[in-house]
Design a protein around this motif. Structure first.
Motif, PDB file in Angstrom:
ATOM      1  N   VAL A  76       2.971  13.843   3.483  1.00  0.00           N
ATOM      2  CA  VAL A  76       2.850  12.361   3.729  1.00  0.00           C
ATOM      3  C   VAL A  76       4.332  11.994   3.609  1.00  0.00           C
ATOM      4  O   VAL A  76       4.520  10.878   4.427  1.00  0.00           O
ATOM      5  CB  VAL A  76       2.258  11.763   2.288  1.00  0.00           C
TER       6      VAL A  76
ATOM      7  N   HIS B 230       1.974  15.785  -1.172  1.00  0.00           N
ATOM      8  CA  HIS B 230       2.425  14.811  -0.853  1.00  0.00           C
ATOM      9  C   HIS B 230       3.921  14.770  -0.081  1.00  0.00           C
ATOM     10  O   HIS B 230       4.374  14.364   0.942  1.00  0.00           O
ATOM     11  CB  HIS B 230       2.745  13.744  -1.972  1.00  0.00           C
TER      12      HIS B 230
ATOM     13  N   ARG C 279       1.735   4.169  -3.584  1.00  0.00           N
ATOM     14  CA  ARG C 279       1.202   5.836  -3.569  1.00  0.00           C
ATOM     15  C   ARG C 279       1.641   6.719  -4.614  1.00  0.00           C
ATOM     16  O   ARG C 279       0.760   7.484  -4.755  1.00  0.00           O
ATOM     17  CB  ARG C 279       1.674   6.373  -1.986  1.00  0.00           C
TER      18      ARG C 279
ATOM     19  N   GLU D  49       7.644   5.070   7.190  1.00  0.00           N
ATOM     20  CA  GLU D  49       6.121   5.020   7.434  1.00  0.00           C
ATOM     21  C   GLU D  49       5.766   3.852   8.392  1.00  0.00           C
ATOM     22  O   GLU D  49       4.971   3.851   9.183  1.00  0.00           O
ATOM     23  CB  GLU D  49       5.677   4.745   6.203  1.00  0.00           C
TER      24      GLU D  49
ATOM     25  N   GLU E 261       0.796  -1.195  -0.154  1.00  0.00           N
ATOM     26  CA  GLU E 261       0.169   0.003  -0.045  1.00  0.00           C
ATOM     27  C   GLU E 261       0.971   1.029  -0.051  1.00  0.00           C
ATOM     28  O   GLU E 261       0.636   2.229  -0.710  1.00  0.00           O
ATOM     29  CB  GLU E 261      -0.915  -0.131   1.245  1.00  0.00           C
ATOM     30  N   ILE E 262       1.950   1.134   0.856  1.00  0.00           N
ATOM     31  CA  ILE E 262       2.857   2.444   0.808  1.00  0.00           C
ATOM     32  C   ILE E 262       3.515   2.602  -0.418  1.00  0.00           C
ATOM     33  O   ILE E 262       3.726   3.574  -1.002  1.00  0.00           O
ATOM     34  CB  ILE E 262       3.873   2.515   2.000  1.00  0.00           C
TER      35      ILE E 262
END
Length: 148
Positions: free
Chosen positions: A125, A121, A37, A50, A33-34
């Motif tokens: 993020v 981002h 991105r 993360e 999932e990471i």
């Protein structure tokens, strides 16, 4: 056959009894999932930061790199062969180059939306090692809280 390879019988039977399993299977979905991105993916250091910051996982960067290799994930930002190759520019002055980003915007609104997504981002993020694994916004808020 073991004699030809120079291996002991115990090595063969140990390998049969202890098959190699995937590294940290409980974190594989989160790593995927990471990584997904950004279109070109993110590197193992970003994923490790993360996982530590959000998930609270305790793991080394090399463990994440090993997981990514097992999953077949490679970051497209910097390839090892391109990074170490000497490349001096000897082109004609004024030569037109292709779009580095690989995007052609038809309207200014499309460009503006992509730029705002990139800025969000980068600021909200993306975690940075030099900021103690925090995003720039989190680091600034922490500094303001400590100063007050």
């Amino acid at each position: 056959m073991l004699e030809a390879a120079g291996l002991a019988r115990s090595t063969y039977y140990y390998a049969l009894a202890n098959p190699k399993g995937p590294t940290r299977p409980e974190l594989r979905d989160r790593v995927a999932e990471i990584f997904g991105r950004l279109p070109s993916g993110v590197g193992h250091r970003q994923i490790a930061m993360e996982l530590r910051a959000v998930g609270g996982a305790r793991m080394a960067d090399k463990t994440v790199l090993k997981m990514m290799r097992e999953m077949g994930l490679r970051c497209g930002i910097r390839r090892e062969t391109d990074y170490h190759r000497h490349n001096s520019y000897r082109g004609v002055v004024g030569e037109a180059f292709e779009s580095v980003l690989g995007r052609d915007w038809d309207t200014f609104e499309g460009f503006k939306a992509d730029l705002e997504a990139y800025i969000h981002h980068w600021s909200h993020v993306r975690r940075q090692a030099r900021l103690k694994g925090l995003t720039p916004v989190e680091f600034r808020e922490q500094a303001l809280r400590d100063a007050a």
